[in-house]
Scaffold this motif. Structure first.
Motif, PDB file in Angstrom:
ATOM      1  N   LEU A 236      54.063 -28.114   0.025  1.00 20.61           N
ATOM      2  CA  LEU A 236      52.692 -28.335  -0.450  1.00 20.61           C
ATOM      3  C   LEU A 236      52.628 -29.465  -1.469  1.00 20.61           C
ATOM      4  O   LEU A 236      51.597 -30.111  -1.628  1.00 20.61           O
ATOM      5  N   GLY A 237      53.723 -29.696  -2.170  1.00 19.62           N
ATOM      6  CA  GLY A 237      53.758 -30.684  -3.248  1.00 19.62           C
ATOM      7  C   GLY A 237      54.215 -29.991  -4.516  1.00 19.62           C
ATOM      8  O   GLY A 237      53.515 -29.122  -5.035  1.00 19.62           O
ATOM      9  N   ALA A 238      55.399 -30.336  -4.964  1.00 22.58           N
ATOM     10  CA  ALA A 238      56.036 -29.593  -6.055  1.00 22.58           C
ATOM     11  C   ALA A 238      55.284 -29.751  -7.377  1.00 22.58           C
ATOM     12  O   ALA A 238      55.455 -30.726  -8.099  1.00 22.58           O
ATOM     13  N   ARG A 239      54.446 -28.783  -7.661  1.00 16.55           N
ATOM     14  CA  ARG A 239      53.748 -28.696  -8.947  1.00 16.55           C
ATOM     15  C   ARG A 239      53.380 -27.240  -9.183  1.00 16.55           C
ATOM     16  O   ARG A 239      53.394 -26.434  -8.254  1.00 16.55           O
ATOM     17  N   PRO A 240      53.067 -26.865 -10.412  1.00 18.68           N
ATOM     18  CA  PRO A 240      52.792 -25.451 -10.695  1.00 18.68           C
ATOM     19  C   PRO A 240      51.557 -24.937  -9.954  1.00 18.68           C
ATOM     20  O   PRO A 240      50.512 -25.587  -9.928  1.00 18.68           O
ATOM     21  N   ARG A 241      51.701 -23.765  -9.359  1.00 15.60           N
ATOM     22  CA  ARG A 241      50.603 -23.095  -8.668  1.00 15.60           C
ATOM     23  C   ARG A 241      50.602 -21.613  -9.022  1.00 15.60           C
ATOM     24  O   ARG A 241      51.628 -21.050  -9.396  1.00 15.60           O
ATOM     25  N   ALA A 242      49.458 -20.994  -8.870  1.00 13.03           N
ATOM     26  CA  ALA A 242      49.375 -19.545  -9.040  1.00 13.03           C
ATOM     27  C   ALA A 242      49.944 -18.874  -7.798  1.00 13.03           C
ATOM     28  O   ALA A 242      49.672 -19.290  -6.677  1.00 13.03           O
ATOM     29  N   LEU A 243      50.740 -17.830  -8.014  1.00 10.17           N
ATOM     30  CA  LEU A 243      51.319 -17.067  -6.912  1.00 10.17           C
ATOM     31  C   LEU A 243      50.782 -15.646  -6.972  1.00 10.17           C
ATOM     32  O   LEU A 243      50.790 -15.015  -8.035  1.00 10.17           O
ATOM     33  N   VAL A 244      50.333 -15.147  -5.829  1.00  4.21           N
ATOM     34  CA  VAL A 244      49.779 -13.797  -5.737  1.00  4.21           C
ATOM     35  C   VAL A 244      50.527 -13.065  -4.630  1.00  4.21           C
ATOM     36  O   VAL A 244      50.606 -13.556  -3.507  1.00  4.21           O
ATOM     37  N   GLY A 245      51.091 -11.898  -4.947  1.00  2.00           N
ATOM     38  CA  GLY A 245      51.841 -11.152  -3.950  1.00  2.00           C
ATOM     39  C   GLY A 245      51.488  -9.687  -3.941  1.00  2.00           C
ATOM     40  O   GLY A 245      51.196  -9.100  -4.984  1.00  2.00           O
ATOM     41  N   TYR A 246      51.525  -9.096  -2.740  1.00  4.28           N
ATOM     42  CA  TYR A 246      51.255  -7.673  -2.574  1.00  4.28           C
ATOM     43  C   TYR A 246      52.531  -6.963  -2.145  1.00  4.28           C
ATOM     44  O   TYR A 246      53.195  -7.374  -1.190  1.00  4.28           O
ATOM     45  N   SER A 247      52.907  -5.900  -2.865  1.00  9.18           N
ATOM     46  CA  SER A 247      54.052  -5.059  -2.530  1.00  9.18           C
ATOM     47  C   SER A 247      55.313  -5.915  -2.405  1.00  9.18           C
ATOM     48  O   SER A 247      55.737  -6.527  -3.385  1.00  9.18           O
ATOM     49  N   LEU A 248      55.930  -5.996  -1.228  1.00 15.58           N
ATOM     50  CA  LEU A 248      57.086  -6.881  -1.043  1.00 15.58           C
ATOM     51  C   LEU A 248      56.772  -8.288  -1.513  1.00 15.58           C
ATOM     52  O   LEU A 248      57.582  -8.942  -2.176  1.00 15.58           O
ATOM     53  N   GLY A 249      55.576  -8.775  -1.185  1.00 10.64           N
ATOM     54  CA  GLY A 249      55.182 -10.128  -1.582  1.00 10.64           C
ATOM     55  C   GLY A 249      55.162 -10.311  -3.088  1.00 10.64           C
ATOM     56  O   GLY A 249      55.471 -11.392  -3.602  1.00 10.64           O
ATOM     57  N   GLY A 250      54.809  -9.254  -3.822  1.00 10.18           N
ATOM     58  CA  GLY A 250      54.824  -9.331  -5.272  1.00 10.18           C
ATOM     59  C   GLY A 250      56.231  -9.496  -5.808  1.00 10.18           C
ATOM     60  O   GLY A 250      56.471 -10.243  -6.764  1.00 10.18           O
TER      61      GLY A 250
END
Length: 245
Positions: A61-75
């Motif tokens: 995507l382009g190496a820069r800070p992004r928000a990450l949101v994960g559910y269960s395993l994804g978290g």
């Protein structure tokens, strides 16, 4: 932001949240290794592999800070990335997640792996139905549609077995000690009636996180995205809109 789904799901699990967050945010959701449309490749059964897959996606995507949101395993996956690659992360939301698993959870994962290895379609369908019943706090609307969706996401079962093996490893190699390395803000969201990732699991993570907070939803179990989607959306939006400065 990038959204990471749970075990036995694919990117479509985020459909409602993505549509709502489209007003103000650009969102990306991908299929974990061996789920949905992503092939399993050379599976190692480790959280490090699943986390490294996300790092590759973030770099693409382009190496820069992004928000990450994960559910269960994804978290668990997004927390691993936040601990290992802080340069790629601005904030983290971990929903119905745990950093360590207990003996009962390990036994459950092992049973599911055995069923998938047998490749009996009806046994797999029954396994999914039982899992949905155990994770839900409220009656599941359109149960057979949900079962069919998860059957489609699981496919040949290789990705599920790979990810379940990674979660089993958290019994002996918990992620908890890594959480102290995460300096960015972290929001934990959990259901008060979650038997898989209970409030106790949220408090274990909260104590380890330098900059964490916890929102508990009173009328939800593990399937918090379906059971309390509006409350999850409100909590996520409020958290992401806060100034980091």
């Amino acid at each position: 932001m990038v959204l990471v789904h749970g075990l036995g799901q694919d990117h479509r699990a985020w459909g409602t949240l993505q549509r709502e967050l489209a007003r103000g945010f650009r969102t990306y959701a991908y299929d974990l290794r061996g789920h949905g449309g992503t092939p399993v490749g050379e599976a190692s059964g480790t959280l490090a592999q699943l986390g490294s897959d996300l790092v590759v996606f973030l770099d693409w995507l382009g190496a820069r800070p992004r928000a990450l949101v994960g559910y269960s395993l994804g978290g668990t996956v997004v927390l691993w990335v936040a601990a290992r690659r802080p340069d790629l992360v601005s904030k983290v939301v971990a929903i119905a997640t745990s950093s360590v698993v207990g003996e009962r959870a390990v036994a459950g994962y092992q049973r599911e792996i055995e069923i998938l290895t047998g490749r009996d379609r009806e046994a797999i369908r029954e396994m999914i139905s039982e899992h949905i019943a155990m994770t839900a706090h409220k009656p599941v609307s359109g149960l057979q549609e949900v079962v069919n969706y998860e059957l489609e996401c699981i496919g040949d079962g290789e990705g599920f077995r790979n990810a379940a093996t990674a979660m089993i490893r958290l019994r002996q190699e918990p992620l908890t000690p890594e959480l102290g390395r995460i300096q960015v803000p972290v929001l934990l969201i959990g259901g008060a009636h979650d038997r898989f990732c209970p409030p106790k699991a949220q408090h274990i993570m909260l104590e380890a996180l330098p900059n964490g907070r916890y929102v508990e939803l009173a009328d939800a179990g593990h399937r918090v995205l379906e059971e309390a989607g509006g409350a999850v959306l409100a909590a996520v939006r409020s958290f992401l809109e806060e100034s980091s400065g």
